[in-house]
Each structure stands twice: as C-alpha cells, then as structure tokens.
Design a protein around this motif. Structure first.
Motif, short mmCIF file in Angstrom:
data_model
loop_
_atom_site.label_atom_id
_atom_site.label_comp_id
_atom_site.label_asym_id
_atom_site.label_seq_id
_atom_site.Cartn_x
_atom_site.Cartn_y
_atom_site.Cartn_z
N ALA A 19 0.73 -1.28 0.00
CA ALA A 19 -0.10 -0.12 -0.16
C ALA A 19 0.83 1.00 0.13
CB ALA A 19 -1.03 0.13 1.28
N ASP A 20 1.94 1.30 0.77
CA ASP A 20 2.88 2.49 1.17
C ASP A 20 3.44 2.54 -0.55
OD1 ASP A 20 2.18 3.20 3.43
OD2 ASP A 20 4.22 1.98 4.40
N ARG A 21 4.11 1.42 -1.19
CA ARG A 21 4.63 1.61 -2.27
C ARG A 21 3.68 2.02 -3.43
NH1 ARG A 21 5.98 -3.50 -3.21
NH2 ARG A 21 7.99 -2.95 -1.68
N GLN A 22 2.42 1.60 -3.49
CA GLN A 22 1.25 2.14 -4.47
C GLN A 22 1.16 3.72 -4.21
OE1 GLN A 22 -2.58 0.52 -4.12
NE2 GLN A 22 -3.11 0.99 -5.95
N LYS A 23 1.05 4.17 -3.01
CA LYS A 23 0.97 5.56 -2.51
C LYS A 23 2.01 6.22 -3.32
CE LYS A 23 2.59 7.11 1.07
NZ LYS A 23 2.92 7.65 2.30
N ASN A 24 3.39 5.72 -2.99
CA ASN A 24 4.52 6.17 -3.72
C ASN A 24 4.48 6.32 -5.15
OD1 ASN A 24 5.33 7.17 -1.04
ND2 ASN A 24 6.66 5.41 -0.68
N ASP A 25 3.96 5.41 -5.66
CA ASP A 25 4.18 5.11 -7.21
C ASP A 25 2.82 6.25 -7.71
OD1 ASP A 25 5.90 3.14 -7.04
OD2 ASP A 25 4.32 1.60 -7.45
N ARG A 26 1.77 6.42 -7.10
CA ARG A 26 0.85 7.43 -7.55
C ARG A 26 1.35 8.68 -7.40
NH1 ARG A 26 -5.22 7.07 -6.28
NH2 ARG A 26 -5.17 8.44 -8.19
N TYR A 27 2.15 8.90 -6.32
CA TYR A 27 2.69 10.45 -6.31
C TYR A 27 3.59 10.49 -7.30
CZ TYR A 27 5.09 14.37 -4.80
OH TYR A 27 5.95 15.63 -4.92
N ALA A 28 4.62 9.38 -7.40
CA ALA A 28 5.51 9.52 -8.65
C ALA A 28 5.07 9.88 -9.86
CB ALA A 28 6.24 8.39 -8.45
N GLU A 29 3.70 9.31 -10.24
CA GLU A 29 3.33 9.44 -11.62
C GLU A 29 2.40 10.62 -11.56
OE1 GLU A 29 2.37 7.66 -15.21
OE2 GLU A 29 3.68 7.27 -13.71
N PHE A 30 2.07 11.42 -10.63
CA PHE A 30 1.78 12.62 -10.58
C PHE A 30 2.70 13.68 -10.74
CE2 PHE A 30 1.11 16.65 -7.94
CZ PHE A 30 -0.17 17.02 -8.52
N LYS A 31 3.70 13.52 -10.12
CA LYS A 31 5.00 14.25 -10.27
C LYS A 31 5.57 14.32 -11.82
CE LYS A 31 9.68 14.62 -8.65
NZ LYS A 31 10.53 14.14 -7.66
N LYS A 32 5.71 13.22 -12.29
CA LYS A 32 6.07 13.15 -13.67
C LYS A 32 5.03 13.84 -14.65
CE LYS A 32 6.34 9.58 -17.33
NZ LYS A 32 6.19 8.24 -17.53
N LYS A 33 3.94 13.92 -14.17
CA LYS A 33 2.85 14.37 -15.25
C LYS A 33 2.40 15.64 -15.12
CE LYS A 33 0.37 9.91 -16.24
NZ LYS A 33 -1.05 9.39 -15.93
N HIS A 34 2.75 16.45 -13.72
CA HIS A 34 2.23 17.40 -13.46
C HIS A 34 3.29 18.61 -12.83
CE1 HIS A 34 -1.64 16.17 -14.93
NE2 HIS A 34 -1.55 15.33 -13.92
N ILE A 35 4.43 18.16 -12.43
CA ILE A 35 5.14 19.19 -11.51
C ILE A 35 6.32 19.23 -12.53
CG2 ILE A 35 6.47 19.38 -9.52
CD1 ILE A 35 4.59 17.80 -8.04
N LEU A 36 6.79 20.65 -12.84
CA LEU A 36 7.84 20.83 -13.38
C LEU A 36 9.22 20.84 -12.64
CD1 LEU A 36 6.55 23.59 -15.83
CD2 LEU A 36 7.15 21.23 -16.56
N GLY A 59 1.21 14.16 -26.68
CA GLY A 59 -0.10 13.56 -27.08
C GLY A 59 -0.89 12.54 -26.17
N ARG A 60 -0.40 12.71 -24.75
CA ARG A 60 -1.15 11.77 -23.95
C ARG A 60 -2.61 12.17 -23.64
NH1 ARG A 60 -2.18 11.74 -18.22
NH2 ARG A 60 -1.55 13.78 -18.06
N THR A 61 -2.79 13.55 -23.59
CA THR A 61 -4.10 13.97 -23.43
C THR A 61 -4.26 15.31 -24.21
OG1 THR A 61 -4.00 15.35 -21.30
CG2 THR A 61 -4.48 13.19 -20.92
N PRO A 62 -5.37 15.69 -24.57
CA PRO A 62 -5.43 16.98 -25.39
C PRO A 62 -4.66 18.34 -24.78
CG PRO A 62 -7.51 15.83 -25.48
CD PRO A 62 -6.73 15.23 -24.55
N VAL A 63 -4.97 18.40 -23.64
CA VAL A 63 -4.42 19.33 -22.81
C VAL A 63 -3.77 18.79 -21.63
CG1 VAL A 63 -4.69 21.66 -21.56
CG2 VAL A 63 -5.93 21.13 -23.66
N GLN A 64 -2.49 19.25 -21.37
CA GLN A 64 -2.03 18.60 -20.09
C GLN A 64 -1.63 19.84 -19.15
OE1 GLN A 64 1.00 15.17 -20.60
NE2 GLN A 64 0.76 16.10 -22.73
N SER A 65 -1.88 19.74 -17.87
CA SER A 65 -1.48 20.99 -16.98
C SER A 65 -0.30 20.41 -16.17
CB SER A 65 -2.51 21.01 -15.98
OG SER A 65 -3.70 21.50 -16.70
N PHE A 66 0.73 21.56 -15.90
CA PHE A 66 1.89 21.46 -15.33
C PHE A 66 2.24 22.65 -14.35
CE2 PHE A 66 2.62 19.19 -19.26
CZ PHE A 66 3.33 18.11 -18.99
#
Length: 165
Positions: A19-36, A59-66
C-alpha cells in the motif's frame, strides 16, 4: 500455531508495504505528469518538446497541466493549505503558475515522428486528489476573476523534435 501467527504477521506487513509503495507510485506518476523541475525553462518551446518526449507525455491527453513550484509547496495543498471540495479532492488556497500544454503526435512529410506543442499559462487555484497527504491526481484548476491565460513564448513558428534526433 506459532508459525501461523508469524505467517499472518508477514502477510500483513507485505500488504502494508504494498500500500505504501502504491501511494508512492501514484505520487511519482503525479509528479512526472504535473510538476515541472524548478529550473525548467518554461519560455523555451524546444524545452517543452524535449520534456514531453523524454517523459512519454506527448499527445497523452489533448491538454496537460503542469505546475511550476517546489514539490514542498505543492504537497502543502494536501497538508492543511487547501480546502476540501469533495471526497479526497482539495482546492489550493494559494495560486500556482500552471502551464497548459496542447501536444500532438504527428508524422512529418519526411515520415518522421514529431511532437507539436502549444503552451498557455496563468496563475490558478488547483484541485488535486490527495491520498495519505500526497497529491495523486490533477483534477482541475480555477483562474482568478478577470484574468486570462497568456502564451508561454512569443515565437510563432512550430518547433518539433524528431524521434530520430
């Protein structure tokens, strides 16, 4: 009996570690997709293309927010510096510089793969989904009244990065 208790304890520990690894994986994915990165050159179209290509985001989505801010400030949204909107969704009380990127995968006339990019930016309140005090999903953004996004750069021609460069 004793071995069953030990096995049960090991099973519970394995689940909690997962569960901790999944939480960290989701944050890592958020960071990759949205934090510059804090030193990212937001006014450089080539830098945007390279960032999207290097992170498999073109091209992942029509508009991506960073979001351009420190990870610590962004994490604060989920740690008391935001207002709950519903369930696990929190709206930031502070404004963040957000870059909305339109990107498109395409093939040039030379049959080479390209990533085309357009960028607009403004200061927004952002809404994120939080889990265990970490942002894990970018949900939406709200601009201040009477404000409009503006271009990230002032070069009018399209820049592209070929996969083969």
């Amino acid at each position: 009996m004793r071995s069953e208790a030990i096995l049960s304890l090991l099973f519970i520990l394995a689940l909690s570690d997962g569960a901790d690894r999944q939480k960290n994986d989701r944050y890592a994915e958020f960071k990759k997709k949205h934090i510059l990165p804090t030193d990212f050159q937001t006014d450089n179209k080539t830098a945007w293309v390279e960032h999207l290509v290097n992170n498999d985001l073109c091209g992942r989505t029509p508009v991506q927010s960073f979001i351009k801010d420190s990870e610590e400030n962004i994490k604060l949204i989920c740690n008391g510096s935001g207002t709950k909107t519903r369930d696990n969704y929190i709206k930031s009380t502070n404004l963040f510089q957000v870059y909305n990127i339109e990107s498109e995968n395409s093939t040039s006339q030379m049959l080479e793969w390209e990533c085309k990019v357009n960028c607009a930016t403004a200061k927004y309140h952002v809404i994120v989904e939080c889990q265990k005090k970490l942002p894990v999903h970018y949900h939406a953004q709200h601009i201040e009244k009477n404000k409009r996004p503006y271009p990230c750069y002032y070069i009018q021609h399209d820049l592209v990065l070929s996969q083969w460069e």
